[in-house]
Design a protein around this motif. Structure first.
Motif: not given
Length: 629
Positions: A195, A197, A229-230, A233, A235-237
């Motif tokens: 990924w 970001q 972040l995860d 993936s 993604d911002i948690l």
């Protein structure tokens, strides 16, 4: 950074002997490893030098040595990576050159699990080498997948990696950023981009720290922001705001074995976050004249952290355009504490002045500039005030990786019971459909359907069923209304034979299943009736192994009627296979009956009329009973 030991002239130590140590590494053996100028040092926890190795190149003090396994260390010196072997049996070996790109090295990381070294070379990319110095692969920030560009969206031609790589040992990933504020996640095994970001909208400068717990933490020191972040993936948690942070140092958080991330702030507070973003401030009310300007150090157990807090004569905070600036006066003392973030408890705390004697460190450290970072490393290595049992890096990594297990996610929002019943219904429909396909495949292979219309097959099947019902009604009528004489018994026997023939057709050639071979049907289920001319005997055997046997005295009229009835039923049959089978049976019965005519006449002459009538009545009653059964 404020040195704690400054009075070298009072100690009669010449200035030329003052050396600056690099960032330190605390090993599992409790020793502190660092380099200075052209020497690599191994210190005991009290500050004494255990051994040292001279290098031909001057080391980089901004990067700490990295343990590469098998009692070896990798050190960055003058844009070269040197491999330093631990002394064996008191024998020292010269450092060997591991990697020399001829360009600027921004940083490197080691994965012991994959026995690989990952090196960022400025304006070139990310290099992967094994411990035998063999190149594995090269990765660049410019990549395409299925014709689409990934990353480097602003300036594709001048996009390069500009940060040292960091490794997530639990996920087997590498995190590295480019000069366009984009964070990449790569696989350790190859140039596979998991990924990307983009943080260009947040700030240009940030640091990345893998949590080894399913999360990766990104800190923006100028904005005082912490992102989680995860790691799978990207993604911002969650994101949290902390106090002002030091730009040059102290912005790297530390993660303990309980998955708590801790970062020190210039407001003198230690900010600790749980894995889900729960915030603890330690202490709750920090003094306004204190600050934490270096990152905490994890203790040997992995459950607590050592923190250095500096008390100042005064401090002023100013906020300009979302940025906080801190101006500090002369430091007075340094307070070292052992903190457990999960419980917010302080197990040990000690204050020190600017004199080294209060630290109980060896005289060997007098030749080096001792700032808070160096002193804190030796305090942590000596386990000052630590009540916990020390663990190896592998044990601490195993403990933190246990938090990286994926949690159960509810994909469906609706009623779970309805979903389960729907899945079961689909499963049943699939089974029915499979059975239907198999039935059609077998059914259309029947011989009676080859080259004939399907309607003719159904008409013939309905005709056979109608005939069987008519025969059943006729048999029932004869049993209930007709007397048990010789003619009735003979008629019932013929009807039973005809009914069995119809059943055989309906279960084989005109059934809805596969065809059954006539030879198998004869041998297993039925015995062909034998005709003996003047006298005849019928023997039938059904599936339940029940048998009915009828003996009849010679009668020319009954024989002629029987022949006429047989001829009538034969004219109604359109099944060619059944006609052939019936003709063969009659020929066989005729041949056997003609050879036994003499014996039958002689036996009939001997038997008396009275006994024969009694015998026929008994057999008729037996036949009636078995047919009803």
């Amino acid at each position: 950074m404020v040195p704690l030991y400054e009075n070298f002239k009072d100690q009669n130590v010449e200035k030329k002997t003052i050396r600056i140590l690099s960032r330190t590494l605390i090993g599992d053996d409790g020793r502190v490893y660092a380099c200075s100028d052209n020497d690599f040092f191994s210190f005991e926890s009290n500050g004494s030098i255990a051994w040292s190795v001279h290098m031909n190149f001057k080391c980089n003090t901004d990067l700490a040595p990295v343990y590469s396994g098998l009692n070896q260390m990798l050190v960055l010196a003058e844009n070269r990576i040197l491999r330093v072997n631990f002394p064996r049996n008191g024998t020292k070996s010269e450092p060997e050159l591991f990697f020399d790109p001829g360009e600027t090295i921004l940083g490197f990381a080691v994965s012991i699990s994959s026995s690989s070294v990952y090196i960022t070379v400025k304006n070139h990319g990310l290099y992967a080498y094994n411990m035998l110095r063999q190149q594995l692969w090269i990765a660049e920030p410019k990549t395409e997948r299925f014709g689409y560009r990934l990353g480097c969206r602003k300036d594709y031609d001048n996009c390069t990696f500009d940060s040292p790589p960091v490794i997530d040992s639990c996920e087997g990933s590498i995190y590295i950023s480019n000069n366009e504020e984009e964070l990449y996640s790569l696989s350790l095994r190859g140039t596979y981009y998991q990924w990307i970001q983009d943080f260009s909208l947040v700030d240009r400068f940030f640091t990345v720290t893998p949590g080894n717990n399913g999360l990766v933490y990104v800190v923006f020191p100028r904005k005082s922001l912490v992102y989680a972040l995860d790691s799978f993936s990207g993604d911002i948690l969650w994101q949290k705001t902390v106090g002002p942070l030091a730009e040059t140092s102290g912005s790297n958080p530390v993660i303990d074995s309980n998955s708590w991330v801790s970062i020190g702030s210039l407001d003198g507070t230690l900010y600790s976050f749980s894995r889900i973003g729960e915030l603890y401030k330690i202490p709750k009310n920090a003094q306004t004249d204190s600050m934490i300007q270096i990152e905490p150090v994890l203790d040997c157990s992995g459950y607590a952290v050592y923190v250095s807090q500096t008390k100042l004569q005064g401090k002023i905070d100013r906020v300009i355009e979302n940025y906080t600036y801190v101006s500090a006066k002369k430091p007075e003392t340094a307070v070292f504490s052992l903190v457990v973030p999960e419980t917010r408890s302080i197990h040990w705390s000690q204050s020190y002045s600017d004199q080294i004697e209060g630290l109980s460190l060896d005289e060997d450290l007098q030749h080096f500039v001792l700032d808070e970072r160096i002193v804190l490393a030796f305090v942590a290595a000596s386990n000052s005030g630590n009540p916990f049992r020390c663990r190896s890096k592998h044990e601490k990594l195993t403990s933190s990786c246990s938090f990286a297990e994926p949690e159960h996610l509810d994909i469906y929002i609706g009623n779970e019971r309805v979903i389960i019943w729907f899945i079961l219904l689909e499963f049943v429909i699939m089974i029915i459909f499979a059975a239907l396909v198999r039935f059609c495949f077998i059914f259309w292979k029947k011989k009676k359907l080859q080259g004939r219309p399907f309607s003719a097959f159904l008409d013939k099947r309905r005709l056979l069923h109608r005939k069987r019902r008519e025969i059943d009604r006729t048999i029932s009528k004869l049993q209930n209304e007709s007397p048990a004489d010789e003619f009735t018994v003979d008629q019932i026997g013929e009807l039973v034979q005809e009914r069995e023939n119809l059943k055989r057709k309906l279960s084989s050639t005109y059934s809805l299943g596969r065809d059954i071979e006539a030879s198998k049907s004869k041998s297993k289920d039925y015995v062909l009736p034998l005709y003996g001319g003047g006298s005849r005997s019928f023997s039938f055997r059904n599936r339940e192994n029940e048998s009915v046997t009828i003996f009849q005295t010679p009668n020319d009229e009954s024989s002629s009627e029987e022949s006429h009835r047989d001829q009538q039923y034969s004219d109604d049959e359109h099944d060619e296979d059944n006609l052939d089978r019936k003709q063969k049976g009659k020929l066989l019965a005729h041949s056997e009956g003609s050879s036994n005519d003499g014996d039958d006449d002689e036996s009939c002459g001997i038997a008396s009329g009275r006994k024969r009538n009694i015998y026929l009545k008994k057999r008729s009653l037996s036949l009636t009973t078995k047919i009803n059964d």
